[in-house]
Design a protein around this motif. Structure first.
Motif, PDB file in Angstrom:
ATOM      1  N   ALA A  81      28.140 -18.515  44.093  1.00 51.84           N
ATOM      2  CA  ALA A  81      28.660 -18.169  42.785  1.00 51.84           C
ATOM      3  C   ALA A  81      28.826 -19.453  41.796  1.00 51.84           C
ATOM      4  N   HIS A  82      28.957 -20.127  41.935  1.00 57.23           N
ATOM      5  CA  HIS A  82      29.067 -21.683  41.123  1.00 57.23           C
ATOM      6  C   HIS A  82      28.523 -22.145  40.639  1.00 57.23           C
ATOM      7  N   GLY A  83      27.218 -22.716  42.417  1.00 51.99           N
ATOM      8  CA  GLY A  83      25.753 -23.634  42.916  1.00 51.99           C
ATOM      9  C   GLY A  83      26.662 -25.126  41.886  1.00 51.99           C
ATOM     10  N   ASP A  84      25.572 -25.840  41.299  1.00 57.10           N
ATOM     11  CA  ASP A  84      25.994 -27.247  41.206  1.00 57.10           C
ATOM     12  C   ASP A  84      27.083 -27.605  40.729  1.00 57.10           C
ATOM     13  N   ARG A  85      27.672 -26.543  39.461  1.00 53.14           N
ATOM     14  CA  ARG A  85      28.246 -26.886  37.941  1.00 53.14           C
ATOM     15  C   ARG A  85      29.793 -27.392  38.343  1.00 53.14           C
ATOM     16  N   PRO A  86      30.081 -28.738  37.139  1.00 48.87           N
ATOM     17  CA  PRO A  86      31.683 -29.228  37.955  1.00 48.87           C
ATOM     18  C   PRO A  86      32.510 -27.797  38.221  1.00 48.87           C
ATOM     19  N   PHE A  87      33.485 -28.011  39.314  1.00 47.78           N
ATOM     20  CA  PHE A  87      34.629 -27.688  38.930  1.00 47.78           C
ATOM     21  C   PHE A  87      35.998 -28.810  39.380  1.00 47.78           C
ATOM     22  N   PHE A  88      37.300 -28.104  39.189  1.00 44.31           N
ATOM     23  CA  PHE A  88      38.448 -28.821  39.768  1.00 44.31           C
ATOM     24  C   PHE A  88      38.461 -27.997  40.944  1.00 44.31           C
ATOM     25  N   VAL A  89      39.279 -28.361  42.027  1.00 48.72           N
ATOM     26  CA  VAL A  89      40.083 -27.364  43.030  1.00 48.72           C
ATOM     27  C   VAL A  89      41.402 -27.939  43.688  1.00 48.72           C
ATOM     28  N   ASP A  90      41.996 -26.926  43.538  1.00 50.28           N
ATOM     29  CA  ASP A  90      43.622 -27.285  44.154  1.00 50.28           C
ATOM     30  C   ASP A  90      44.034 -25.838  44.857  1.00 50.28           C
ATOM     31  N   MET A  91      45.319 -27.156  45.798  1.00 52.00           N
ATOM     32  CA  MET A  91      45.080 -25.605  47.063  1.00 52.00           C
ATOM     33  C   MET A  91      47.037 -25.890  46.760  1.00 52.00           C
ATOM     34  N   TYR A  92      47.306 -25.159  45.624  1.00 50.68           N
ATOM     35  CA  TYR A  92      48.563 -25.010  45.177  1.00 50.68           C
ATOM     36  C   TYR A  92      49.660 -24.134  46.330  1.00 50.68           C
ATOM     37  N   ALA A  93      48.693 -23.220  46.450  1.00 45.33           N
ATOM     38  CA  ALA A  93      49.185 -21.531  47.085  1.00 45.33           C
ATOM     39  C   ALA A  93      50.020 -22.527  48.811  1.00 45.33           C
ATOM     40  N   PHE A  94      48.965 -23.329  48.977  1.00 44.47           N
ATOM     41  CA  PHE A  94      49.889 -24.133  50.458  1.00 44.47           C
ATOM     42  C   PHE A  94      50.187 -24.941  50.680  1.00 44.47           C
ATOM     43  N   GLY A  95      51.078 -25.049  51.827  1.00 46.82           N
ATOM     44  CA  GLY A  95      52.027 -26.510  51.474  1.00 46.82           C
ATOM     45  C   GLY A  95      51.680 -27.868  51.660  1.00 46.82           C
ATOM     46  N   PRO A  96      52.104 -29.048  51.179  1.00 46.25           N
ATOM     47  CA  PRO A  96      51.547 -30.241  51.135  1.00 46.25           C
ATOM     48  C   PRO A  96      51.619 -31.267  52.554  1.00 46.25           C
ATOM     49  N   ALA A  97      51.962 -30.492  53.724  1.00 46.23           N
ATOM     50  CA  ALA A  97      51.190 -30.843  55.223  1.00 46.23           C
ATOM     51  C   ALA A  97      50.297 -30.091  55.367  1.00 46.23           C
ATOM     52  N   ASP A  98      50.377 -28.094  55.646  1.00 47.33           N
ATOM     53  CA  ASP A  98      49.859 -27.734  55.914  1.00 47.33           C
ATOM     54  C   ASP A  98      47.815 -27.559  56.517  1.00 47.33           C
ATOM     55  N   ARG A  99      47.625 -27.488  57.314  1.00 45.24           N
ATOM     56  CA  ARG A  99      46.822 -28.368  58.708  1.00 45.24           C
ATOM     57  C   ARG A  99      45.434 -27.097  59.106  1.00 45.24           C
ATOM     58  N   VAL A 100      44.354 -26.931  59.092  1.00 45.03           N
ATOM     59  CA  VAL A 100      44.091 -25.609  59.904  1.00 45.03           C
ATOM     60  C   VAL A 100      44.828 -26.294  61.459  1.00 45.03           C
ATOM     61  N   GLU A 101      43.481 -25.557  61.897  1.00 43.44           N
ATOM     62  CA  GLU A 101      43.553 -24.974  63.620  1.00 43.44           C
ATOM     63  C   GLU A 101      42.919 -26.609  64.303  1.00 43.44           C
ATOM     64  N   VAL A 124      42.258 -32.531  42.752  1.00 38.51           N
ATOM     65  CA  VAL A 124      43.715 -32.421  41.897  1.00 38.51           C
ATOM     66  C   VAL A 124      44.255 -32.901  41.957  1.00 38.51           C
ATOM     67  N   VAL A 125      45.443 -33.663  41.206  1.00 38.18           N
ATOM     68  CA  VAL A 125      46.531 -34.697  43.086  1.00 38.18           C
ATOM     69  C   VAL A 125      47.161 -34.017  41.378  1.00 38.18           C
ATOM     70  N   GLY A 126      48.661 -33.226  42.456  1.00 41.94           N
ATOM     71  CA  GLY A 126      49.348 -32.589  42.010  1.00 41.94           C
ATOM     72  C   GLY A 126      50.360 -33.245  42.690  1.00 41.94           C
ATOM     73  N   ILE A 127      51.052 -33.877  41.051  1.00 40.28           N
ATOM     74  CA  ILE A 127      51.999 -34.916  41.586  1.00 40.28           C
ATOM     75  C   ILE A 127      53.580 -34.339  41.605  1.00 40.28           C
ATOM     76  N   ASP A 128      53.687 -32.713  41.300  1.00 42.47           N
ATOM     77  CA  ASP A 128      55.343 -32.404  42.212  1.00 42.47           C
ATOM     78  C   ASP A 128      54.778 -32.882  43.532  1.00 42.47           C
ATOM     79  N   ARG A 129      53.774 -32.414  44.562  1.00 42.82           N
ATOM     80  CA  ARG A 129      53.378 -32.725  45.728  1.00 42.82           C
ATOM     81  C   ARG A 129      53.433 -34.355  46.354  1.00 42.82           C
ATOM     82  N   TRP A 130      53.067 -35.124  45.387  1.00 43.62           N
ATOM     83  CA  TRP A 130      53.319 -36.887  45.708  1.00 43.62           C
ATOM     84  C   TRP A 130      53.784 -37.538  46.239  1.00 43.62           C
ATOM     85  N   SER A 131      55.075 -37.118  47.126  1.00 37.34           N
ATOM     86  CA  SER A 131      56.314 -37.585  47.776  1.00 37.34           C
ATOM     87  C   SER A 131      55.816 -37.399  49.187  1.00 37.34           C
ATOM     88  N   ASP A 132      54.717 -36.235  49.451  1.00 40.49           N
ATOM     89  CA  ASP A 132      54.568 -35.979  50.438  1.00 40.49           C
ATOM     90  C   ASP A 132      52.912 -37.169  51.256  1.00 40.49           C
TER      91      ASP A 132
END
Length: 388
Positions: A81-101, A124-132
């Motif tokens: 959908a977005h191709g090579d255009r720049p964008f920011f990416v965050d995973m705010y919905a996940f826990g700061p220590a969540d892992r895949v399988e 994206v560097v989330g200041i609220d999650r930085w302590s983890d």
């Protein structure tokens, strides 16, 4: 240079809006894509048996994808959908220590998927999650993948922490040093989230103080984002089959801050046409609606339950209401506007996901035009056609 940062969900509706973004809009938009958790699959309720009918065995629901497969699919859709255009990416919905399988952190796994597809992603560097500690390590690995391109994300609670400048400076210095960032070259996002019910006169001093705090630390580019859209459309338009207007406080706040903050370039941000806390699950009895962005407001036309006659065909009347209004920007303004026109001619009805696409498409084009016009009128500086 940034002009508009919409915080969008990494979902099919938003992807389709990005895919159809006109070049003149795309040059001024750098979205922040928030990856959501995999939607839960609820088994369908069994229908009551019909007397005399043959009883058919119910099919078992498909098992959910693995998290790795799901994230790989999201990355593939985003790339398409977005191709090579720049964008920011965050995973705010996940826990700061969540892992895949496999045991890899979800953020580094997803960024690896983006990197393998040649995408121009900024971490994206989330200041609220930085302590983890695990989150810090994941962000560090993401920054090695993309050449150190980042954005600092502050929440409303972080602004309160600025009241203790010594403590906040220590934390901020730790973030900048560990990530190898320089204040003059990294943008900051002040994410106010859901600002419904917050008076503008309360928001202004808090955000102004935060901007001054950041200015004295050398930051020169700050995105201010928030959302006035409620979680349910009946909170915006009380009566079914009616229309109403909703103030976009986030836009009015940005306009108040733009000319009064020397030394800092204040960039507009919002959550598109969604509330930050709205549910992704599509209710079968949800009301038909069109959220149409105009200057300082949303013009909202509300229908009734999609489970009630004329069901999806009610969208024809709602689209005609938009097209016949003085607010309609004409079908060549955006892909979303063209689809509203097609719907008004009874050629499509559209489902909930498609209407997020149409509304978001118009919204991004309308915001870019509004930001451009206000910036030019206020500062004499054109933001259009600048790239980050």
């Amino acid at each position: 240079m940034l002009a508009y940062v919409p915080i969008l969900r990494a979902r099919d509706g938003e992807f389709e809006a990005l895919r159809h973004m006109r070049d003149r809009v795309a040059r001024s938009v750098m979205p922040l894509l928030e990856v959501q958790k995999q939607p839960s699959i609820k088994p369908a309720k069994p229908k009551p048996p019909v007397p005399g009918a043959k009883i058919r065995k119910q099919r078992a629901p498909k098992p959910p994808k693995s998290l790795q497969d799901y994230l790989s699919e999201v990355a593939a859709k985003l790339a398409d959908a977005h191709g090579d255009r720049p964008f920011f990416v965050d995973m705010y919905a996940f826990g700061p220590a969540d892992r895949v399988e496999s045991g890899e952190h979800v953020y580094t796994y997803f960024c690896g998927e983006l990197q393998s597809r040649g995408m121009n992603f900024h971490a994206v560097v989330g200041i609220d999650r930085w302590s983890d500690a695990e989150y810090r390590a994941a962000v560090g690995r993401a920054l090695t993948m993309n050449g150190g391109k980042a954005l600092l994300r502050l929440e409303a609670e972080d602004l309160e922490d600025m009241a203790d400048p010594t403590m906040f400076d220590d934390m901020l210095g730790d973030v900048m040093d560990e990530c190898g960032l320089v204040a003059q070259s990294v943008p900051v996002l002040i994410d106010l989230g859901d600002i419904r019910g917050r008076p503008l006169m309360d928001l202004l001093p808090d955000v102004s103080a935060a901007l001054e705090f950041l200015r004295t630390r050398g930051f020169v580019q700050v995105v201010i984002a928030g959302s006035s859209m409620p979680t349910s459309i009946n909170e915006a338009v009380k009566k079914q089959n009616s229309a109403g207007f909703l103030r976009r406080v986030e836009m009015i706040l940005w306009k108040a801050l733009l000319p009064s903050t020397p030394g800092v370039r204040v960039v507009f941000g919002d959550y598109g046409v969604r509330n930050p806390r709205s549910n992704d699950n599509i209710a079968p009895d949800a009301n038909g609606k069109i959220r149409y962005t105009i200057a300082n407001e949303f013009f909202i036309v509300r229908g009734h339950s999609m489970a009630v006659y004329p069901n999806g065909e009610q969208m024809w009347r709602l689209a005609d209401h938009i097209v016949a209004s003085p607010h309609y920007a004409k079908e060549d303004f955006s892909w979303g506007d063209a689809m509203i026109k097609v719907c008004s001619e009874h050629m499509i009805k559209g489902n909930s996901t498609q209407w997020i696409s149409y509304d978001t498409s118009h919204h991004m084009a309308a915001v870019v035009a509004e930001v451009f016009e206000y910036s030019r009128a206020t500062t004499g500086i054109s933001l259009l056609n600048r790239a980050y």
